[in-house]
Enzyme design. Sequence first.
Site, PDB file in Angstrom:
ATOM      1  N   ALA A  93      13.626  -5.148  -0.611  1.00 23.26           N
ATOM      2  CA  ALA A  93      12.770  -4.908   0.622  1.00 23.26           C
ATOM      3  C   ALA A  93      11.441  -5.030   0.490  1.00 23.26           C
ATOM      4  O   ALA A  93      10.436  -4.874   1.379  1.00 23.26           O
ATOM      5  CB  ALA A  93      13.343  -3.548   1.087  1.00 23.26           C
ATOM      6  N   LYS A  94      10.917  -4.887  -0.826  1.00 26.41           N
ATOM      7  CA  LYS A  94       9.489  -5.100  -1.192  1.00 26.41           C
ATOM      8  C   LYS A  94       8.572  -3.971  -0.367  1.00 26.41           C
ATOM      9  O   LYS A  94       7.321  -4.465   0.164  1.00 26.41           O
ATOM     10  CB  LYS A  94       8.994  -6.605  -1.166  1.00 26.41           C
ATOM     11  CG  LYS A  94       9.369  -7.315  -2.191  1.00 26.41           C
ATOM     12  CD  LYS A  94       8.804  -8.564  -2.548  1.00 26.41           C
ATOM     13  CE  LYS A  94       9.568  -9.527  -3.353  1.00 26.41           C
ATOM     14  NZ  LYS A  94      10.843  -9.870  -2.803  1.00 26.41           N
ATOM     15  N   ARG A  95       9.088  -3.003  -0.320  1.00 25.31           N
ATOM     16  CA  ARG A  95       8.376  -1.824   0.483  1.00 25.31           C
ATOM     17  C   ARG A  95       7.029  -1.236  -0.025  1.00 25.31           C
ATOM     18  O   ARG A  95       6.978  -1.339  -1.522  1.00 25.31           O
ATOM     19  CB  ARG A  95       9.000  -0.665   1.001  1.00 25.31           C
ATOM     20  CG  ARG A  95      10.269  -1.162   1.828  1.00 25.31           C
ATOM     21  CD  ARG A  95       9.868  -1.890   2.869  1.00 25.31           C
ATOM     22  NE  ARG A  95      11.207  -1.983   3.804  1.00 25.31           N
ATOM     23  CZ  ARG A  95      11.574  -2.988   4.718  1.00 25.31           C
ATOM     24  NH1 ARG A  95      10.592  -3.986   4.871  1.00 25.31           N
ATOM     25  NH2 ARG A  95      12.557  -2.957   5.576  1.00 25.31           N
ATOM     26  N   THR A 100      13.226  -2.818  -4.222  1.00 25.28           N
ATOM     27  CA  THR A 100      11.768  -3.430  -4.759  1.00 25.28           C
ATOM     28  C   THR A 100      10.846  -2.779  -4.052  1.00 25.28           C
ATOM     29  O   THR A 100      10.829  -2.707  -3.016  1.00 25.28           O
ATOM     30  CB  THR A 100      12.152  -4.811  -4.442  1.00 25.28           C
ATOM     31  OG1 THR A 100      12.196  -5.304  -3.268  1.00 25.28           O
ATOM     32  CG2 THR A 100      12.852  -5.491  -5.580  1.00 25.28           C
TER      33      THR A 100
END
Length: 280
Positions: free
Chosen positions: A98-100, A127
């Site tokens: 999700a690369k938050r 992620t």
Amino acid sequence: MTLPETFGARLRHAMDTRGPLCVGIDPHASLLTAWGLNDDVDGLERFTRTTVEALADRVAVLKPQSAFFERFGSRGIAVLEKAVAEARAAGALVLMDAKRGDIGSTMGAYAETYLRKDSPLFSDAVTVSPYLGFGSLRPALDQAVLSGCGVFVLALTSNPEGAEVQRSTAAGGKSLAQVMLDHMAAENAGAQPLGPVGAVVGATLGDAGVDLDINGPLLAPGIGAQGATPADLPGVFGAAVRNVVPSVSRGVLRHGPDVTGLRDAAARFADEIRAAVASV
Ligand SMILES: O=C(O)c1cc(=O)[nH]c(=O)n1[C@@H]1O[C@H](COP(=O)(O)O)[C@@H](O)[C@H]1O
């Protein structure tokens, strides 16, 4: 309160018993078409179900890329929720890609979304981006430890544009990526067999040129469609290659929808990875 088994222990066990391969579930519109599916929620559901059925009982990690589900709105998220639960039930660890990244108070909501046990999207790891400052990740780091989960933090990404930010020199003369890796090492200090904080380091980078001794897992995307191969791993990671979780999405998925095709492709990557790691 007894804490759950740590993410590091669960991941190391999965890597030792299944091999370290992570397969990404990235339902690109072009892949749906190539599989003979429509680019709609039904196509998404069949693509995802087939991939989970083919691979969740054999690879260490499945990594659904949230964006490909989000683009279908709530019905896409429902497909994602089901996939996460089914993959975990079949024994794969689920790394939600999700690369938050946000200010700490908002990061707390992301942490609840992916790392709190009663959440519909509860995953084994997520992620995140540290480029709002490593400290902004604190709620996710703390929630991960509470839940026995992991957090994979972007360090040196596989895309060529990443270097402009990540290789820039931070105060103190180190690269920004190295500063982030040092934070990760501090979080993981003393953990056995691996800490809960992983670093994302692209397999496409050549010699990473940073200290990867973080006592945590190293997610290595970029193998397959982005041009890296398992044979590149020793050159990028050196002795740290034993902690590497190599990740492939399209390189495996393009062999579907045939279940045997998907399984054979994953097995070929797994064999190549085993040979590369053994060579170090
Ligand atoms: O965090 C990631 O997984 C990631 C980090 C990175 O540096 N590069 C990278 O490609 N990824 C993800 O890994 C996947 C790569 O897909 P393939 O190129 O098809 O194997 C995509 O879902 C990317 O979003």
